[in-house]
Design a protein around this motif. Structure first.
Motif, PDB file in Angstrom:
ATOM      1  N   CYS A 158       0.874  -1.169   0.000  1.00  0.00           N
ATOM      2  CA  CYS A 158       0.000   0.000   0.000  1.00  0.00           C
ATOM      3  C   CYS A 158       0.916   1.225   0.000  1.00  0.00           C
ATOM      4  O   CYS A 158       1.819   1.323   0.825  1.00  0.00           O
ATOM      5  N   LEU A 159       0.704   2.146  -0.930  1.00  0.00           N
ATOM      6  CA  LEU A 159       1.539   3.330  -1.085  1.00  0.00           C
ATOM      7  C   LEU A 159       0.778   4.559  -0.609  1.00  0.00           C
ATOM      8  O   LEU A 159      -0.419   4.675  -0.838  1.00  0.00           O
ATOM      9  N   THR A 160       1.474   5.472   0.070  1.00  0.00           N
ATOM     10  CA  THR A 160       0.899   6.745   0.512  1.00  0.00           C
ATOM     11  C   THR A 160       1.819   7.878   0.102  1.00  0.00           C
ATOM     12  O   THR A 160       3.024   7.829   0.358  1.00  0.00           O
ATOM     13  N   VAL A 161       1.253   8.898  -0.549  1.00  0.00           N
ATOM     14  CA  VAL A 161       1.991  10.097  -0.941  1.00  0.00           C
ATOM     15  C   VAL A 161       1.344  11.273  -0.223  1.00  0.00           C
ATOM     16  O   VAL A 161       0.145  11.506  -0.365  1.00  0.00           O
ATOM     17  N   CYS A 208       3.722   0.192   2.766  1.00  0.00           N
ATOM     18  CA  CYS A 208       3.607  -0.797   3.832  1.00  0.00           C
ATOM     19  C   CYS A 208       2.984  -2.064   3.266  1.00  0.00           C
ATOM     20  O   CYS A 208       2.365  -2.052   2.207  1.00  0.00           O
ATOM     21  N   GLU A 209       3.159  -3.153   3.997  1.00  0.00           N
ATOM     22  CA  GLU A 209       2.666  -4.454   3.574  1.00  0.00           C
ATOM     23  C   GLU A 209       1.622  -4.932   4.569  1.00  0.00           C
ATOM     24  O   GLU A 209       1.869  -4.941   5.769  1.00  0.00           O
ATOM     25  N   VAL A 233       7.741  -3.594   5.978  1.00  0.00           N
ATOM     26  CA  VAL A 233       7.457  -4.947   5.521  1.00  0.00           C
ATOM     27  C   VAL A 233       7.184  -5.839   6.726  1.00  0.00           C
ATOM     28  O   VAL A 233       7.905  -5.791   7.719  1.00  0.00           O
ATOM     29  N   LEU A 234       6.130  -6.646   6.615  1.00  0.00           N
ATOM     30  CA  LEU A 234       5.817  -7.601   7.673  1.00  0.00           C
ATOM     31  C   LEU A 234       6.759  -8.782   7.581  1.00  0.00           C
ATOM     32  O   LEU A 234       7.149  -9.193   6.492  1.00  0.00           O
ATOM     33  N   HIS A 235       7.114  -9.321   8.710  1.00  0.00           N
ATOM     34  CA  HIS A 235       7.932 -10.529   8.733  1.00  0.00           C
ATOM     35  C   HIS A 235       7.020 -11.707   9.029  1.00  0.00           C
ATOM     36  O   HIS A 235       6.239 -11.663   9.972  1.00  0.00           O
ATOM     37  N   ALA A 236       7.111 -12.745   8.220  1.00  0.00           N
ATOM     38  CA  ALA A 236       6.264 -13.919   8.423  1.00  0.00           C
ATOM     39  C   ALA A 236       6.639 -14.580   9.735  1.00  0.00           C
ATOM     40  O   ALA A 236       7.807 -14.757  10.052  1.00  0.00           O
ATOM     41  N   ARG A 237       5.637 -14.926  10.520  1.00  0.00           N
ATOM     42  CA  ARG A 237       5.861 -15.616  11.787  1.00  0.00           C
ATOM     43  C   ARG A 237       5.517 -17.080  11.595  1.00  0.00           C
ATOM     44  O   ARG A 237       4.391 -17.496  11.768  1.00  0.00           O
ATOM     45  N   ARG A 238       6.494 -17.856  11.222  1.00  0.00           N
ATOM     46  CA  ARG A 238       6.240 -19.270  10.968  1.00  0.00           C
ATOM     47  C   ARG A 238       7.277 -20.109  11.721  1.00  0.00           C
ATOM     48  O   ARG A 238       8.365 -19.673  12.013  1.00  0.00           O
ATOM     49  N   THR A 239       6.892 -21.343  11.965  1.00  0.00           N
ATOM     50  CA  THR A 239       7.814 -22.264  12.621  1.00  0.00           C
ATOM     51  C   THR A 239       8.752 -22.840  11.579  1.00  0.00           C
ATOM     52  O   THR A 239       8.616 -22.589  10.388  1.00  0.00           O
TER      53      THR A 239
END
Length: 169
Positions: free
Chosen positions: A76-79, A121-122, A141-147
């Motif tokens: 998502c972009l914001t200007v 942002c993601e 950027v979101l970081h994937a929370r995985r095992t």
């Protein structure tokens, strides 16, 4: 005890719902916006606040179109364009590709005296705020929370404690 809480909520909920002072456009909390549970057009799709040259962030978020981003979009972009005194003159928000997000940051336009800050942002409707300086004009950027096996998500301690507290009451 649980019955007491239900009765308490039942007694005060109508007051909140029908109070003209509490329910107004100025009290919208854009952080708690949840998109409807309509079917997604493709796997891993998301929505962004979208507006074109809105007067300010409030009007952009308030009247933003509710559209799914195309498959080519990842962010998502914001200007945000604003004066030297910090007054917004234009806010544009949209779905964006990775290439469009290479230009994050703030740039001062000497000829007009305005500053333009761009952020990306993601995530689902992540572009609530507007960038106003180099600190928040970034690519988030979101970081994937995985095992380690990559198939199950980790559970936060706060969620686990909340579930246990509810189960014990």
């Amino acid at each position: 005890m649980l019955l007491f809480y239900h009765l308490l909520v039942g007694a005060f909920l109508p007051l909140v719902l029908f109070s003209g002072n509490w329910v107004s456009a100025k009290n919208i909390n854009f952080y708690n916006v949840r998109p409807p549970l309509d079917p997604t057009p493709f796997p891993n799709s998301f929505k962004c606040f979208t507006c074109d040259n809105a007067v300010d962030n409030y009007n952009c978020n308030r009247w933003a179109e509710d559209r799914w981003c195309p498959e080519s979009a990842q962010y998502c972009l914001t200007v945000h364009l604003f004066t030297d005194h910090g007054k917004s003159t234009s806010v544009t928000k949209k779905c964006a590709t990775g290439d469009e997000c290479h230009f994050v940051g703030c740039h001062h336009h000497r000829e007009s005296g305005h500053t333009e800050c761009v952020s990306c942002c993601e995530g689902m409707i992540c572009n609530v705020e507007i960038p106003t300086n180099h600190t928040n004009a970034v690519l988030a950027v979101l970081h994937a929370r995985r095992t380690s096996d990559g198939s199950r998500r980790t559970v936060s301690i706060a969620v686990l404690v909340s579930v246990m507290a509810i189960a014990l009451s």
